[in-house]
Design a protein around this motif. Sequence first.
Motif, PDB file in Angstrom:
ATOM      1  N   TYR A 233       0.831  -1.208   0.000  1.00  0.00           N
ATOM      2  CA  TYR A 233       0.000   0.000   0.000  1.00  0.00           C
ATOM      3  C   TYR A 233       0.863   1.254   0.000  1.00  0.00           C
ATOM      4  CZ  TYR A 233      -3.007   3.774   1.522  1.00  0.00           C
ATOM      5  OH  TYR A 233      -3.655   4.984   1.594  1.00  0.00           O
ATOM      6  N   ASP A 234       1.873   1.281   0.861  1.00  0.00           N
ATOM      7  CA  ASP A 234       2.750   2.454   0.932  1.00  0.00           C
ATOM      8  C   ASP A 234       3.491   2.677  -0.382  1.00  0.00           C
ATOM      9  OD1 ASP A 234       2.051   3.168   3.516  1.00  0.00           O
ATOM     10  OD2 ASP A 234       3.626   1.946   4.439  1.00  0.00           O
ATOM     11  N   ASP A 235       3.804   1.590  -1.077  1.00  0.00           N
ATOM     12  CA  ASP A 235       4.469   1.719  -2.379  1.00  0.00           C
ATOM     13  C   ASP A 235       3.520   2.286  -3.423  1.00  0.00           C
ATOM     14  OD1 ASP A 235       6.831   1.285  -4.021  1.00  0.00           O
ATOM     15  OD2 ASP A 235       5.673  -0.282  -5.026  1.00  0.00           O
ATOM     16  N   ALA A 236       2.253   1.904  -3.340  1.00  0.00           N
ATOM     17  CA  ALA A 236       1.270   2.355  -4.329  1.00  0.00           C
ATOM     18  C   ALA A 236       0.718   3.732  -4.019  1.00  0.00           C
ATOM     19  CB  ALA A 236       0.120   1.352  -4.414  1.00  0.00           C
ATOM     20  N   CYS A 237       0.727   4.135  -2.736  1.00  0.00           N
ATOM     21  CA  CYS A 237       0.081   5.400  -2.359  1.00  0.00           C
ATOM     22  C   CYS A 237       0.974   6.331  -1.536  1.00  0.00           C
ATOM     23  CB  CYS A 237      -1.208   5.106  -1.598  1.00  0.00           C
ATOM     24  SG  CYS A 237      -2.138   6.589  -1.130  1.00  0.00           S
ATOM     25  N   THR A 238       1.359   5.911  -0.337  1.00  0.00           N
ATOM     26  CA  THR A 238       2.053   6.812   0.597  1.00  0.00           C
ATOM     27  C   THR A 238       3.331   7.380   0.014  1.00  0.00           C
ATOM     28  OG1 THR A 238       1.186   5.413   2.376  1.00  0.00           O
ATOM     29  CG2 THR A 238       2.824   7.072   2.967  1.00  0.00           C
ATOM     30  N   LYS A 239       4.121   6.520  -0.605  1.00  0.00           N
ATOM     31  CA  LYS A 239       5.382   6.963  -1.215  1.00  0.00           C
ATOM     32  C   LYS A 239       5.139   8.066  -2.233  1.00  0.00           C
ATOM     33  CE  LYS A 239       6.950   4.768  -4.742  1.00  0.00           C
ATOM     34  NZ  LYS A 239       7.460   3.698  -5.633  1.00  0.00           N
ATOM     35  N   LYS A 240       4.108   7.910  -3.041  1.00  0.00           N
ATOM     36  CA  LYS A 240       3.833   8.852  -4.121  1.00  0.00           C
ATOM     37  C   LYS A 240       3.259  10.161  -3.595  1.00  0.00           C
ATOM     38  CE  LYS A 240       3.073   5.125  -7.459  1.00  0.00           C
ATOM     39  NZ  LYS A 240       2.110   4.460  -8.367  1.00  0.00           N
ATOM     40  N   MET A 241       2.306  10.069  -2.657  1.00  0.00           N
ATOM     41  CA  MET A 241       1.676  11.304  -2.192  1.00  0.00           C
ATOM     42  C   MET A 241       2.637  12.146  -1.348  1.00  0.00           C
ATOM     43  SD  MET A 241      -1.023  10.016   0.743  1.00  0.00           S
ATOM     44  CE  MET A 241      -0.468   9.374   2.320  1.00  0.00           C
ATOM     45  N   SER A 242       3.738  11.528  -0.883  1.00  0.00           N
ATOM     46  CA  SER A 242       4.695  12.262  -0.063  1.00  0.00           C
ATOM     47  C   SER A 242       6.031  12.468  -0.769  1.00  0.00           C
ATOM     48  CB  SER A 242       4.923  11.516   1.258  1.00  0.00           C
ATOM     49  OG  SER A 242       3.702  11.367   1.946  1.00  0.00           O
ATOM     50  N   ASN A 243       6.090  12.100  -2.044  1.00  0.00           N
ATOM     51  CA  ASN A 243       7.263  12.374  -2.891  1.00  0.00           C
ATOM     52  C   ASN A 243       8.538  11.692  -2.420  1.00  0.00           C
ATOM     53  OD1 ASN A 243       5.795  14.134  -4.675  1.00  0.00           O
ATOM     54  ND2 ASN A 243       5.924  15.713  -3.096  1.00  0.00           N
ATOM     55  N   TYR A 244       8.424  10.422  -2.004  1.00  0.00           N
ATOM     56  CA  TYR A 244       9.602   9.621  -1.700  1.00  0.00           C
ATOM     57  C   TYR A 244       9.945   8.755  -2.913  1.00  0.00           C
ATOM     58  CZ  TYR A 244       9.240  10.868   3.232  1.00  0.00           C
ATOM     59  OH  TYR A 244       9.203  11.560   4.427  1.00  0.00           O
ATOM     60  N   THR A 245      11.242   8.556  -3.149  1.00  0.00           N
ATOM     61  CA  THR A 245      11.650   7.740  -4.296  1.00  0.00           C
ATOM     62  C   THR A 245      11.439   6.257  -4.038  1.00  0.00           C
ATOM     63  OG1 THR A 245      13.925   7.763  -3.455  1.00  0.00           O
ATOM     64  CG2 THR A 245      13.340   9.415  -5.127  1.00  0.00           C
ATOM     65  N   THR A 246      11.562   5.825  -2.766  1.00  0.00           N
ATOM     66  CA  THR A 246      11.338   4.426  -2.412  1.00  0.00           C
ATOM     67  C   THR A 246      10.562   4.343  -1.107  1.00  0.00           C
ATOM     68  OG1 THR A 246      13.334   4.132  -1.061  1.00  0.00           O
ATOM     69  CG2 THR A 246      13.563   3.813  -3.460  1.00  0.00           C
ATOM     70  N   VAL A 247       9.926   3.207  -0.886  1.00  0.00           N
ATOM     71  CA  VAL A 247       9.221   2.979   0.374  1.00  0.00           C
ATOM     72  C   VAL A 247      10.215   2.947   1.532  1.00  0.00           C
ATOM     73  CG1 VAL A 247       7.765   1.380   1.665  1.00  0.00           C
ATOM     74  CG2 VAL A 247       7.360   1.726  -0.753  1.00  0.00           C
ATOM     75  N   ASN A 248      11.384   2.352   1.303  1.00  0.00           N
ATOM     76  CA  ASN A 248      12.397   2.291   2.359  1.00  0.00           C
ATOM     77  C   ASN A 248      12.804   3.684   2.828  1.00  0.00           C
ATOM     78  OD1 ASN A 248      12.354  -0.453   2.255  1.00  0.00           O
ATOM     79  ND2 ASN A 248      14.357  -0.698   1.297  1.00  0.00           N
ATOM     80  N   ASN A 249      12.921   4.618   1.889  1.00  0.00           N
ATOM     81  CA  ASN A 249      13.268   5.988   2.267  1.00  0.00           C
ATOM     82  C   ASN A 249      12.172   6.627   3.108  1.00  0.00           C
ATOM     83  OD1 ASN A 249      15.780   6.016   1.062  1.00  0.00           O
ATOM     84  ND2 ASN A 249      15.034   6.816  -0.884  1.00  0.00           N
ATOM     85  N   TYR A 250      10.926   6.318   2.774  1.00  0.00           N
ATOM     86  CA  TYR A 250       9.798   6.814   3.579  1.00  0.00           C
ATOM     87  C   TYR A 250       9.884   6.255   4.991  1.00  0.00           C
ATOM     88  CZ  TYR A 250       5.098   6.577   5.604  1.00  0.00           C
ATOM     89  OH  TYR A 250       4.028   6.625   6.464  1.00  0.00           O
ATOM     90  N   TYR A 251      10.094   4.948   5.116  1.00  0.00           N
ATOM     91  CA  TYR A 251      10.172   4.328   6.434  1.00  0.00           C
ATOM     92  C   TYR A 251      11.348   4.874   7.246  1.00  0.00           C
ATOM     93  CZ  TYR A 251       6.756   0.823   4.862  1.00  0.00           C
ATOM     94  OH  TYR A 251       5.626   0.203   4.406  1.00  0.00           O
ATOM     95  N   ARG A 252      12.489   5.052   6.599  1.00  0.00           N
ATOM     96  CA  ARG A 252      13.659   5.591   7.318  1.00  0.00           C
ATOM     97  C   ARG A 252      13.386   7.008   7.819  1.00  0.00           C
ATOM     98  NH1 ARG A 252      16.460   3.407   2.659  1.00  0.00           N
ATOM     99  NH2 ARG A 252      17.512   1.450   3.190  1.00  0.00           N
ATOM    100  N   ASP A 253      12.843   7.839   6.947  1.00  0.00           N
ATOM    101  CA  ASP A 253      12.591   9.229   7.306  1.00  0.00           C
ATOM    102  C   ASP A 253      11.541   9.345   8.410  1.00  0.00           C
ATOM    103  OD1 ASP A 253      12.908  12.089   6.916  1.00  0.00           O
ATOM    104  OD2 ASP A 253      10.938  12.055   5.953  1.00  0.00           O
ATOM    105  N   ALA A 254      10.570   8.430   8.408  1.00  0.00           N
ATOM    106  CA  ALA A 254       9.458   8.505   9.357  1.00  0.00           C
ATOM    107  C   ALA A 254       9.806   7.953  10.728  1.00  0.00           C
ATOM    108  CB  ALA A 254       8.249   7.754   8.805  1.00  0.00           C
ATOM    109  N   SER A 255      10.868   7.187  10.867  1.00  0.00           N
ATOM    110  CA  SER A 255      11.187   6.499  12.115  1.00  0.00           C
ATOM    111  C   SER A 255      11.664   7.461  13.202  1.00  0.00           C
ATOM    112  CB  SER A 255      12.261   5.438  11.874  1.00  0.00           C
ATOM    113  OG  SER A 255      11.788   4.450  10.977  1.00  0.00           O
ATOM    114  N   CYS A 256      11.002   7.416  14.348  1.00  0.00           N
ATOM    115  CA  CYS A 256      11.389   8.311  15.453  1.00  0.00           C
ATOM    116  C   CYS A 256      12.706   7.895  16.099  1.00  0.00           C
ATOM    117  CB  CYS A 256      10.287   8.376  16.495  1.00  0.00           C
ATOM    118  SG  CYS A 256      10.088   6.861  17.478  1.00  0.00           S
TER     119      CYS A 256
END
Length: 364
Positions: A233-256
């Motif tokens: 889901y994050d690959d199909a939606c979250t990554k795109k709506m938040s302008n991340y190149t990969t899902v892994n980059n989204y997860y890394r950036d989001a981790s507290c």
Amino acid sequence: MTHYTPTPYLRSGHLQTMYASIYDGSATKNDITYQRQLLEFENGGNASLDWAVPLTPLPENTPTLVILHGLTGGSHENYIRGLLQIIARPPINYRAVVYNARGCGFTNVNTPQLFNASITDDFREALRHIQKQVGEKTPLIGIGFSLGSNILVKYLGEEKEKTPLIAGISVSNPFDLLNSNIFMDQGFFTRNVYSYRMADNLKNIFLQNKDVMLTHGEIVLEEVLAAKTIRQYDDACTKKMSNYTTVNNYYRDASCSRVIEHVRVPLLCINALDDPISIAHSIPLDEIKVNPYIVLVGTKHGGHLGWFEYTYRPSRWIDKPIAEFMIAMFQAKSGVQLDKETALESAKLIRKVRFPSTPPLTPA
């Protein structure tokens, strides 16, 4: 020392987690009501604030709890309503408000942006609105559950000393989203039950806001609906709506876990070591050890947002240490102690819980 003893027939993390998802909590189901405020963000997006309606008018500067829900959750969740029955009712009687993130808590969006673990600016703006409404002198404590706790701790690490919150509470925090997601996808049960169910909830929120979401040119409906795991889901939606190149980059950036060592207000973190979603391996122990502002409590049992105790009519043990910590922080801030009668009633309600040996709560 009082400790957590799980319900005998809910001793595994999976059983605690599954029971938490179906728990009725009938005692709290209809007792808590809300007054909703729609929140328009400066960038044009929107969310909502649900204020717990008090039984009697509250005095000015009443201590206020700000609550962040888990993935796709909202003020309706049983783990929130159960806590509010203790905190927002006599004898404690604090004010409480639930921050429903974009698309959550039955709040539709007006821009192609849904709940996102990496976005702290939304909460930052919501907190300014809350503080303005309750007054600058009103003490505020933030509490987050699951993904909401990750957002809260990420915000606290970014803000350092600048936050208006006097303290924070983190419950069932995943801390490292990439590591937790990899673990979930590796297990047959965790992938096909937990990840599948959460992806389904994400897709339902997407469909409720489909027309707005599809105005984002890169999101393809068929790809979103085909997702069977959170990662898909994050690959199909979250990554795109938040302008991340990969899902892994989204997860890394989001981790507290990246910023938790910079938290500069007292922070209580409670995780169950058998949590199958927010896994113990993702707890940033080294970063917590070097930060004297953080108290980490790890229970052997409890699952994800569970911690049920008692054989007959199980209820959540977790509300007790949360309530005790909250009262202590508000009293430390105000310098005003509860009167004897109220203190006794509060003690009966939450039963005193002493925490294990941990780093000191205040800096040396």
